[in-house]
Motif scaffolding. Structure first.
Motif, mmCIF file in Angstrom:
data_model
loop_
_atom_site.group_PDB
_atom_site.id
_atom_site.type_symbol
_atom_site.label_atom_id
_atom_site.label_comp_id
_atom_site.label_asym_id
_atom_site.label_seq_id
_atom_site.Cartn_x
_atom_site.Cartn_y
_atom_site.Cartn_z
ATOM 1 N N PRO A 123 6.136 -9.332 -5.463
ATOM 2 C CA PRO A 123 5.170 -8.284 -5.799
ATOM 3 C C PRO A 123 5.866 -6.930 -5.936
ATOM 4 C CG PRO A 123 4.426 -9.598 -3.916
ATOM 5 C CD PRO A 123 5.844 -9.981 -4.178
ATOM 6 N N GLY A 124 5.328 -6.076 -6.782
ATOM 7 C CA GLY A 124 5.880 -4.730 -6.933
ATOM 8 C C GLY A 124 5.690 -3.923 -5.657
ATOM 9 N N ILE A 125 6.770 -3.392 -5.103
ATOM 10 C CA ILE A 125 6.704 -2.670 -3.822
ATOM 11 C C ILE A 125 7.575 -1.416 -3.896
ATOM 12 C CG2 ILE A 125 6.209 -4.684 -2.385
ATOM 13 C CD1 ILE A 125 9.218 -4.852 -1.764
ATOM 14 N N TYR A 126 7.287 -0.471 -3.008
ATOM 15 C CA TYR A 126 8.094 0.746 -2.928
ATOM 16 C C TYR A 126 9.132 0.673 -1.823
ATOM 17 C CZ TYR A 126 4.710 2.898 -6.068
ATOM 18 O OH TYR A 126 3.919 3.194 -7.153
ATOM 19 N N SER A 127 8.883 -0.176 -0.821
ATOM 20 C CA SER A 127 9.831 -0.291 0.285
ATOM 21 C C SER A 127 9.606 -1.616 1.000
ATOM 22 C CB SER A 127 9.658 0.870 1.270
ATOM 23 O OG SER A 127 8.523 0.659 2.087
ATOM 24 N N LEU A 128 10.459 -1.907 1.986
ATOM 25 C CA LEU A 128 10.308 -3.120 2.787
ATOM 26 C C LEU A 128 9.634 -2.833 4.120
ATOM 27 C CD1 LEU A 128 13.696 -4.982 2.181
ATOM 28 C CD2 LEU A 128 11.457 -5.452 1.180
ATOM 29 N N SER A 129 8.947 -1.701 4.214
ATOM 30 C CA SER A 129 8.160 -1.404 5.409
ATOM 31 C C SER A 129 6.815 -2.106 5.273
ATOM 32 C CB SER A 129 7.954 0.104 5.546
ATOM 33 O OG SER A 129 9.203 0.764 5.605
ATOM 34 N N PRO A 130 6.327 -2.764 6.323
ATOM 35 C CA PRO A 130 5.133 -3.621 6.188
ATOM 36 C C PRO A 130 3.823 -2.848 6.250
ATOM 37 C CG PRO A 130 5.952 -3.752 8.424
ATOM 38 C CD PRO A 130 6.887 -2.843 7.681
ATOM 39 N N TYR A 131 3.561 -2.031 5.227
ATOM 40 C CA TYR A 131 2.321 -1.263 5.227
ATOM 41 C C TYR A 131 1.277 -1.852 4.284
ATOM 42 C CZ TYR A 131 5.096 2.156 7.721
ATOM 43 O OH TYR A 131 5.891 2.773 8.652
#
Length: 726
Positions: free
Chosen positions: A56-64
């Motif tokens: 999936p398109g994401i901005y970071s690997l932080s689980p928000y």
């Protein structure tokens, strides 16, 4: 053994276009296990041993967000052989934030700088060798839309996977932060995969609860590490997560200043800016949107000569499934000497039931095509932005508007459109309320009662839409004050991509995937339900013998309807015919009119059922008819929509909650309308259910105006997040 390539990048970086280019038709679409985030996987064209997983398109690997949880879980848990990181070359500084996190995973990374044609057009230059050297990973320029460099990027990824070479980690962090991270790495040495040491150290520095739980570190070690982290926080006067974020961006800024040269910009508006000044204007935005959607519905579901979807659907219903298929099957089955009951099952059960739903596929495909086109050019993101301010007042996100709008045509694509909502609570509440909007299949019910008892008044249909909107608004306010949906709507963080010419391959693929998903998923539910209802309506006991019946008043369905019809007595309709019509409406809402026609002895009825108006006027009063209409408009949707709800919820418990809530709200609303309305008109005397109706009104008012007991509960939002425009 197959090589696994993970495709990772920010939203709107061109990842889907690249995935389609690399895999072609060799791809599979589904949902990630346990969640509703779309899962795409395919094999590299010409390489059966290379599997590409589109994350999936994401901005970071932080689980928000759910997407970040899925991507992080796959990368850390599945450990792909290589990561092909796509970055938008026109927004390189923002995209590199995710890149620095991916490199820390210790998995080989190949960086594909996309949209290089736009970079050149802007007069910018990117020194790929310098960029590669600074980040410690291979970099290549591509234009996924034009197919430039795509194959070379995939080949580089394959070679990196075979060599398993990760290179040296870039020096992202400095000073006391680097010292603290080195100390954490030393403390967890041997407890994690050696390649993942830096990533785990950063997550422990950020006090990531999930990572702490995963590693199972004892309380003493965690307390010791926390002392070092606290020292850093004190020294830098900031919290740990913000410190990491700031140092990442400081490092990225240094890299970009060395590797990227941007042409001096003159102050002028881009084409997208000029369009947005009109389509997102406070005054013009909604009228423009209304005109665009009116055009779409005119093409897909309208009754004009331009309604391509409606014409195709009418042909499918009236000719294909109404004439050709039944006649051909009847002739074949009679010629084969098939038993009458089996012939009835195939023709009157399976073909009639499934065909009634599949008949909607043409207009749904046209609708999906138009919506996919708007999404691809970048307009739908603006619509969600425009509607967010209004919907937020009722506890919903602006993205909830699109599913509800689509739901006016058909509940199935409306429910499916909810997957664009990232926040799980908002998405579930949108699914639960979308089907309150009267869809095109509910129009025959409105036409039947408006014609039979209200003189064809247009106010009946108008009131149906107002009731649907009121149900959505009331539900939004009330549900947000419960534990299941507590918390503010997620902060509106959305990419507003530049307007561009649609990639027709992506548009057509998205249209087909949505349509095929409906046919596969909803079609199986329809098939099972039509067989059951055909059996119940065609068989019963006559003279103590069980078998097929000619009079459906003696069928099993009539018996079951009569047994449960008392449930609807407080709503004003207690006949078994009304009960059966409500049940058959669960297959497809337009079946309600047809069921009344059959039960009143008419073989065929028009869409508005004018042949049976006299029978309806005899068995219903204006008030009981209005109550029946409200219940059928608000209660559980057709089986096709229920199948879509099950797929999008991807959870049996939540599916039951959604359908149960719809039925409960429909029952309570119809009860209040009939009991209190009857009290005013004199049709109903004061009774126990009148008291219940008054209590329901009082309860609804209390739930609407009471303070939110979960006011302090807020969605966690990454401190580094901000609304991003093009």
């Amino acid at each position: 053994m197959a090589i696994k390539i993970a495709l990772a990048g920010n939203p709107n970086c061109g990842k889907t276009t690249l995935f389609n280019d690399l895999t072609g038709s060799n791809q599979y679409v589904g949902n990630w296990p346990g969640v509703t985030v779309e899962k795409k996987e395919g094999r590299l064209k010409g390489h059966k041993d290379v599997v590409i997983q589109d994350l999936p398109g994401i901005y970071s690997l932080s689980p928000y967000t759910l997407e970040e949880v899925v991507a992080r879980g796959y990368l850390v848990g599945e450990k792909p052989d290589v990561i092909l990181n796509i970055i938008d070359g026109t927004n390189i500084e923002r995209n590199l934030y995710l890149t620095t996190q991916l490199i820390e995973l210790g998995i080989p990374v190949v960086m594909a700088v996309n949209m290089i044609d736009l970079v050149r057009k802007n007069g910018d230059t990117i020194d790929l060798k310098r960029l590669s050297r600074e980040l410690g990973c291979e970099a290549i320029e591509i234009s996924a839309l034009k197919g430039e460099g795509s194959r070379q990027a995939a080949q580089l990824a394959v070679e990196a996977a075979r060599e398993s070479c990760t290179g040296e980690l870039p020096h992202v962090f400095t000073g006391s932060v680097e010292h603290a991270l080195a100390h954490i790495e030393e403390s967890i040495q041997g407890k994690v995969d050696e390649r993942f040491l830096r990533w785990y150290a950063v997550k422990l520095f950020e006090r990531d609860d999930k990572v702490q739980s995963e590693l199972g570190l004892d309380a003493g070690l965690l307390a010791h590490l926390d002392e070092h982290i606290a020292d850093c926080e004190k020294e830098m006067d900031d919290d740990a997560e913000s410190i990491i974020t700031n140092q990442r961006y400081a490092y990225i800024h240094r890299v970009v200043s060395r590797a990227v040269q941007k042409k001096a910009r003159t102050e002028h508006l881009t084409v997208s800016d000029k369009i947005d000044r009109i389509v997102t204007n406070r005054i013009l935005a909604l009228p423009i949107f209304a005109v665009i959607m009116a055009a779409i519905y005119t093409l897909s579901m309208g009754s004009s000569n331009f309604a391509i979807g409606r014409m195709a659907t009418d042909w499918t219903n009236d000719v294909l499934f109404g004439d050709w298929v039944p006649n051909a099957l009847n002739a074949f089955l009679e010629g084969a000497g098939v038993a009458p009951w089996l012939q009835g099952l195939v023709v009157d059960g399976i073909v009639a039931g499934v065909g009634a739903v599949l008949g909607f596929v043409p207009q749904m495909l046209v609708l999906f095509l138009m919506l996919s086109l708007l999404e691809d050019v970048g307009y739908m993101a603006r619509v969600a932005f425009i509607m967010d301010r209004i919907f937020r007042k009722f506890g919903l996100s602006g993205k909830s508007f699109i599913p509800m709008l689509v739901g006016t045509g058909c509940g199935v694509p409306g429910v499916m459109a909810s997957r664009t909502i990232e926040n799980e609570r908002d998405r579930r509440m949108t699914i639960m309320t979308t089907c309150f909007i009267p869809c095109s299949a509910k129009m025959p019910i409105i036409g039947l009662f408006a014609g039979a008892l209200f003189g064809g008044s247009g106010l009946v249909a108008t009131s149906a839409y107002f009731i649907g909107m009121a149900a959505i608004i009331v539900s939004g306010v009330i549900l947000k004050k419960t534990r299941l949906f507590a918390g503010d709507p997620a902060p509106f963080v959305m990419e507003l991509p530049a307007y561009h010419v649609p990639a027709w391959g992506n548009v057509l693929r998205a249209t087909w995937e949505r349509g095929w998903s409906f046919i596969k998923r909803a079609g199986t539910v329809i098939l099972a339900s039509t067989i059951v209802l055909w059996f119940l309506q065609g068989f019963g006991f006559t003279d103590g013998t069980f078998g097929m019946v000619e009079d459906n008043n003696t069928s099993l369905l009539a018996g079951i309807g009569g047994a449960v019809s008392w449930l609807f007595a407080p709503l004003g309709f207690a006949s078994w015919q009304a009960t059966v019509a409500t049940v058959t409406g669960l297959i497809a809402k337009e079946n309600v009119v047809g069921t009344f026609g059959v039960l009143y002895g008419f073989a065929e009825v028009a869409e508005n059922g004018d042949e049976i108006w006299a029978n309806i006027a005899r068995d219903f009063t204006m008030l009981s008819a209005y109550s029946f209409m409200i219940f059928n408009l608000l209660c559980a949707p057709c089986f096709a929509a229920m199948g879509a709800i099950k797929r999008e919820m991807n959870n049996g418990r939540w599916t039951a909650i959604a359908i149960g809530y719809m039925c409960l709200l429909a029952y309570c609303t119809a009860l209040v309308v009939y009991q209190l309305g009857g009290l005013v008109t004199g049709e109903v005397g004061f009774n126990f259910f009148t008291v219940v109706a008054l209590a329901l009104v009082a309860l609804a008012i209390f739930l609407l105006v009471r303070p939110n007991p979960y006011e302090k509960e807020r969605e966690r939002v990454a401190p580094s997040r901000a609304t991003v425009t093009e």
